[in-house]
Design an enzyme around this catalytic site. Structure first.
Site, PDB file in Angstrom:
ATOM      1  N   GLU A 243       0.552  -1.171   0.078  1.00  0.00           N
ATOM      2  CA  GLU A 243       0.078  -0.255  -0.287  1.00  0.00           C
ATOM      3  C   GLU A 243       0.701   0.858  -0.031  1.00  0.00           C
ATOM      4  O   GLU A 243       0.546   2.058   1.134  1.00  0.00           O
ATOM      5  CB  GLU A 243      -1.341   0.171   1.397  1.00  0.00           C
ATOM      6  CG  GLU A 243      -1.563  -1.023   1.562  1.00  0.00           C
ATOM      7  CD  GLU A 243      -3.017  -1.360   0.394  1.00  0.00           C
ATOM      8  OE1 GLU A 243      -3.033  -0.484  -1.050  1.00  0.00           O
ATOM      9  OE2 GLU A 243      -3.875  -2.137   0.343  1.00  0.00           O
ATOM     10  N   GLN A 284      -5.884   3.972  -6.420  1.00  0.00           N
ATOM     11  CA  GLN A 284      -6.616   3.953  -4.764  1.00  0.00           C
ATOM     12  C   GLN A 284      -6.050   4.230  -3.620  1.00  0.00           C
ATOM     13  O   GLN A 284      -6.283   4.424  -2.710  1.00  0.00           O
ATOM     14  CB  GLN A 284      -6.014   2.958  -5.033  1.00  0.00           C
ATOM     15  CG  GLN A 284      -7.278   1.272  -5.791  1.00  0.00           C
ATOM     16  CD  GLN A 284      -6.842  -0.309  -5.766  1.00  0.00           C
ATOM     17  OE1 GLN A 284      -7.302  -0.350  -4.563  1.00  0.00           O
ATOM     18  NE2 GLN A 284      -6.765  -1.281  -6.067  1.00  0.00           N
TER      19      GLN A 284
END
Length: 805
Positions: A243, A284
């Site tokens: 991430e 994202q």
């Protein structure tokens, strides 16, 4: 290369080192070509751009297993960073399944956990003891409250949480108190910097760090002590970060200290950085409000000039129709790396679209569709309903309760259980029933008005001594033993405010007007508005939603959406507004969710889009697609924020595996006033041939619907005093607007008695009394009247049933 003593075990192995564990074929089995390339990569830093549902967790775990079993890396030389402890535990478990118990030696953790382990070993160099304490959010707030008090700061202007948020931003940018003071842009920031400095000194005196310190202090430690940095660079020869698009500046700096090449070590000998692989998806990146910096992933190849990149575009989650929709929406963001998600799962069902009359019609459509899907053999637990803000859950909760559909709210609490909603309702309950000690105690110092525990204890002692209620004791606070003068002044002001508001209740004022007056007179709304905490902006939205509930009830208490259907008497075309007691009873019945299970096959999931990241569901309802709702009104004038909203839409769309529904409302209540919002720009960006519209806007523009809203606006009016509508059709709400709206909607007053001190009066409830003082004029006249055994009451003459004798 020289090895620091004690770290020989973590040195890179010789080519002849024995290899254990699964074979190369087993580790690469089931992976597509880009995934395999990422797993076996060697040498230069690598960016793996992993589209939604592209199997990034599988790539990470297989790569770690490959490093251990095929390249002979010692598990202790591997540092894998994830963003949650749960994700770290799952990753470690999956690697252990592949290579066995050796995986336990790896460092698989969050940034903060890794930094704590480093600091426990090295922090003595900064003058701290290794048994330092980590302050949680409540500890931090208590300490900052003391700091603000010691600096004699006005608590209304410098709220501790607000100062803490600013300090947190400084720490995430690696600015210490001196840096913050030098960079202060105005007097407020200069004061914040002073609070920051004292706060850090107090932390140091307590041998403590707060959460944000953990990363900042570790980075400063590595920079200030080269020998410490080299110890950990030699220790961690392989660093993997998941991430990566969600990293902030401090997290980026930590990775750079461990992995970026630096020219020399202490001996003048070149020390290469660790082998780095970061995994993420700029499309994202949705946490800028938490300090995440999308530039970290967009500029990765500039920050690490010899870096390579691998693109994972094959999606293993969704149908091609859903992926094509996501692709076309996100393509509207500028400056992104091109990426086209694809699937070999087939096109699947078309996206279903629905244009609702209002938010209640939208919720009914969602409920009906869930019933239809369940009747067709599906499970309610396969369904998720997404919305942009927490406040939007309320109407879905009420519809689901009425239809008996069990649900759970993920990543938040049910609407009527939210703190600010409970606070507002506690005010109303205390007004309706002053003997309600629980509600009264909840609000007496909410927002903070200087009525502390000692003052409350003194009032409680008086109540017990005289066998009177807590409220009566408050009205007789001058008799309380040991009550400080300042506390008495604050209690008297609170009692005066409550008695004025009680006059509105006694006069039969509408529930929404009473609620608006509470939010205004108490200072509750103003405190939230002045806060810089993003959560407080969400709390304002929730209070707006509660006002909308009260407005709906007051406009038509028998047909309010939260009500059970009741038969109206013939000819009763304009039912009277219900009392405050009626409204509180209705809310209590709706809020009573004890019968709702927390899990099981029959439970629908409700959540915000931010909470949905990382999850997936067979069926997704993406609701509230209106400009001003989603994208949020606060983002409409800022290109970067609009692009983040579009990424949020991309995340929402790609959570759906098989079926995706999109919906919007032509009219939506905001503070109870009808707002006509245009369709979200994200709807316009979807391919028209992929959507099956079950209902479109022209179908609902009937004269009756327009007339209903027109009549309602005629009766109550949109909020007077609001700013002009924005391009999105929404208005900016404020305390000033609230006052204007309250005045506009309040009952038309009858003749207000003209009173002077000494006049004798009679009150329908309190009986005979003598006027003590009169303040204000006309509709704002307030009289303090001595009713003998009933005590002195402060009454708004506009509402009070008082007659002059």
């Amino acid at each position: 290369m020289s090895i620091i003593p004690g770290l020989e075990a973590f040195a890179a192995p010789t080519p002849s080192a024995p290899r254990r564990g699964p074979s190369p074929e087993e580790l690469l089995d089931g992976l597509n070509e880009p995934q395999r390339a990422a797993v076996v990569h060697e040498g230069a830093p690598l960016l793996v751009v992993a589209g939604a549902g592209s199997g990034k967790t599988r790539v990470l775990t297989r790569r770690i297993a490959w490093l251990i079993s095929q390249r002979g890396a010692h598990p202790g030389s591997i540092l894998a960073i994830t963003f949650t402890n749960k994700a770290a535990a799952e990753m470690k478990e999956r690697v252990a399944e592949l290579v066995g118990g050796r995986a336990k030696i790896m460092w698989v953790s969050t940034f903060h956990s890794a930094c704590v382990r480093i600091l426990r070993k090295e922090v003595d160099k900064l003058g701290y003891k290794s048994n330092f304490t980590i302050y949680d959010a409540q500890d931090q707030k208590r300490l900052m409250t003391l700091v603000c008090h010691d600096l004699d700061l006005d608590p209304k202007r410098y709220q501790p949480q607000q100062v803490l948020n600013w300090v947190s931003d400084q720490k995430n940018e690696l600015r210490d108190p001196d840096d913050a003071a030098k960079d202060a842009k105005n007097g407020v920031e200069e004061t914040y910097a002073k609070a920051y400095s004292l706060y850090q000194r107090r932390l140091a005196q307590a041998n403590a760090f707060d959460f944000d310190d953990l990363i900042m202090v570790t980075v400063h430690l590595l920079r200030e002590f080269p020998e410490v940095r080299e110890t950990w660079r030699r220790r961690f020869r392989h660093v993997l970060v998941d991430e990566y698009q969600d990293t902030n500046h401090a997290q980026y700096a930590l990775v750079a200290e461990l992995c970026a090449d630096n020219p020399e070590n202490l001996d003048g000998e070149r020390v290469p950085g660790a082998e780095l692989m970061v995994v993420g998806d700029a499309d994202q990146s949705i946490y800028a409000f938490r300090g995440a910096n999308i530039r970290n992933i967009l500029d990765f190849e500039q920050d690490f000039p010899n870096a390579g990149s691998i693109l994972l575009e094959q999606n293993y989650r969704s149908t091609q129709t859903i992926l094509s929709a996501a692709n076309t929406v996100i393509d509207n963001n500028k400056g992104r790396k091109p990426k086209r998600l694809w699937s070999d799962a087939g096109d699947g069902e078309k996206i279903v679209g629905y244009v609702a009359d209002d938010e209640h019609d939208e919720a009914r459509f969602v409920s009906d569709e869930i019933d239809r899907l369940v009747d067709g053999g599906g499970l309610a637990s396969e369904v998720a309903v997404f919305y942009r803000t927490n406040a939007q859950s309320r109407v879905f909760e009420e519809i689901f309760i009425r239809t008996g559909q069990p649900y759970k709210v993920v990543g938040g609490v049910r609407f009527y259980e939210r703190r600010e909603v409970r606070d507002a309702l506690a005010y109303l309950r205390a007004l309706a029933n002053p003997d309600d000690q629980v509600s009264l105690r909840r609000i007496i110092n909410t927002p903070k008005r200087g009525i502390g525990d000692r003052a409350i204890a003194a009032i409680n002692l008086l109540a017990e001594r005289e066998s009177i209620t807590f409220w009566t004791a408050l009205t007789r606070a001058s008799e309380a033993p040991g009550l400080a003068t300042r506390s008495f002044t604050q209690i008297k002001a609170f009692v005066d405010m409550m008695e004025e508001l009680q006059s509105m209740v006694a006069g039969g004022e509408r529930a929404d007007v009473i609620l608006e007056s509470v939010l205004d007179r108490s200072g509750y709304l103003a405190e939230l508005e002045s806060s810089e905490d993003p959560q407080d902006a969400s709390r304002v939205d929730n209070l707006a939603e509660l006002v909308a509930v009260a407005r709906e009830f007051a406009d038509n208490p028998l047909a309010a959406p939260s009500a059970d259907p009741l038969d109206e008497e013939d000819g009763d075309t304009e039912p009277p507004a219900g009392t405050l007691d009626d409204f509180l009873e209705r809310v209590a019945l709706v809020a009573d969710s004890d019968q709702i299970p927390e899990d099981g096959d029959g439970v629908v999931t409700l959540m915000t889009l931010h909470t949905a990241k990382g999850l997936e569901f067979p069926v997704v309802f993406l609701t509230g697609l209106e400009d001003g709702v989603f994208p949020h009104s606060r983002t409409l004038g800022d290109t970067q924020e609009l692009e983040e909203e579009r990424r949020l839409a991309y995340v929402g769309i790609t959570r759906a595996r098989e079926r995706l529904y999109i919906s919007r409302a032509v009219v939506r209540s905001a503070w109870g006033a009808p707002m006509h919002n245009p369709a979200s720009r994200f709807i316009d960006e979807l391919p028209v041939d992929l959507i099956d519209w079950k209902r479109t806007a022209p179908e609902q523009t009937s004269w009756n619907r327009q007339s209903q809203w027109g009549d309602r606006a005629e009766r109550g009016g949109a909020f007077a005093g609001f700013n002009a509508p924005t391009a999105a059709g929404r208005r900016a709400f404020s305390s000033a607007a609230l006052k204007a709206d309250t005045a506009k909607r309040a009952k038309t007053s009858g003749e207000i008695p003209s009173l002077e001190p000494g006049d004798r009066v009679t009150h329908q409830i309190f009986g005979l009394g003598t006027v003590v003082t009169v303040e204000g004029v006309a509709e704002k006249s307030v009289a303090s009247i001595d009713f003998g055994s009933e005590g002195v009451k402060r009454l708004l003459l506009r509402y009070a049933p008082v007659e002059k004798l």
